[in-house]
Design a protein around this motif. Structure first.
Motif, PDB file in Angstrom:
ATOM      1  N   ALA A   1       4.628  16.078 -11.017  1.00  0.00           N
ATOM      2  CA  ALA A   1       3.046  15.925 -11.094  1.00  0.00           C
ATOM      3  C   ALA A   1       2.943  14.452 -10.014  1.00  0.00           C
ATOM      4  N   LEU A   2       3.713  13.563 -10.763  1.00  0.00           N
ATOM      5  CA  LEU A   2       3.825  12.268  -9.892  1.00  0.00           C
ATOM      6  C   LEU A   2       3.966  12.448  -8.307  1.00  0.00           C
TER       7      LEU A   2
ATOM      8  N   ARG B   1      -1.402   8.582  -5.192  1.00  0.00           N
ATOM      9  CA  ARG B   1      -2.083   7.593  -5.991  1.00  0.00           C
ATOM     10  C   ARG B   1      -2.793   6.456  -5.047  1.00  0.00           C
TER      11      ARG B   1
ATOM     12  N   GLN C   1      -4.670   9.392 -13.360  1.00  0.00           N
ATOM     13  CA  GLN C   1      -4.198  10.062 -14.550  1.00  0.00           C
ATOM     14  C   GLN C   1      -4.714  11.304 -14.951  1.00  0.00           C
TER      15      GLN C   1
ATOM     16  N   LEU D   1      -3.221  13.838 -12.648  1.00  0.00           N
ATOM     17  CA  LEU D   1      -1.941  14.258 -13.330  1.00  0.00           C
ATOM     18  C   LEU D   1      -2.060  15.159 -14.340  1.00  0.00           C
TER      19      LEU D   1
END
Length: 229
Positions: free
Chosen positions: A43-44, A49, A109, A112
């Motif tokens: 997911a990251l 970001r 978040q 994610l």
């Protein structure tokens, strides 16, 4: 440049912050620091970001650092986000069911979580942040994510019970509403003040007999506050 088949190779997808290589480099650093949950790492690697921070800070988006997002709030370090997601997901079948996020912040978040859970409710008390997160997330068209403007201290009863609750702010006590809104087998991950001046990540699991609490590493999150502003 030509491929082994003799045809012109397609150019690399993205050469700057849009490049998957930039995110993979971050993931590799987090793996070296001890993050091991493969679904969280995936997911990251997928969520960009830099799209969730101010334009003046995008060059720092893939450093392991917290960044200001306005209204006295921050986007947490990727290592902290990854660790909290790992604690939420560890030893459990994915995707998780319905999950509540306390403190949407910039929306990173939440994006994610939407890759790790069937349904995500994310609540934010600061109207400006709620609106900014909505702007960040709208282009991603995440169908299983619901943004709510409200006071997260009371959880979100309309979506309960939850397989997981994850909080981005902490106080001396975990609100009773969060514990009550967990389903049996559900898990809460949140910062909490365990001693004066000492905040740690805390995991609470609800069992048929009650709640089991475990404390983990020291962290520093903004204080939990009530009321919509």
């Amino acid at each position: 440049m030509r491929s082994v088949a003799g045809q012109a190779a397609a150019p690399a997808a993205g050469v700057g912050l849009d490049s998957a290589r930039v995110r993979q480099a971050l993931v590799q650093r987090l793996r070296q620091q001890g993050l091991r949950h493969e679904s969280v790492l995936a997911a990251l690697a997928q969520v960009e970001r830099h799209r969730f921070v101010d334009s003046a800070l995008v060059a720092q988006a893939y450093e392991d650092t917290a960044l200001p997002i306005g209204w006295g709030q921050t986007i947490s370090k990727p290592s902290v986000v990854g660790r909290m997601l790992e604690l939420l997901c560890a030893g459990r079948a994915l995707p998780l069911g319905r999950v509540l996020e306390i403190g949407t912040g910039c929306g990173y978040q939440a994006a994610l979580l939407a890759r790790l859970c069937r349904e995500v409710y994310s609540i934010e008390r600061i109207r400006g942040l709620h609106e900014r997160a909505r702007d960040h997330l709208r282009p991603l068209r995440i169908a299983n994510l619901h943004l709510i403007l409200g006071d997260g201290c009371g959880g979100y009863p309309s979506g309960a019970p939850y397989a997981g609750i994850i909080a981005a702010a902490g106080g001396a006590e975990l609100p009773a509403a969060w514990l009550e809104q967990l389903e049996v087998g559900g898990r809460l991950v949140a910062p909490a003040e365990v001693r004066p001046g000492e905040q740690r990540l805390v995991v609470v699991e609800r069992t048929a007999r009650g709640w089991q609490r475990h404390e983990f590493e020291s962290v520093h999150f903004v204080p939990l506050q009530s009321g919509v502003v």
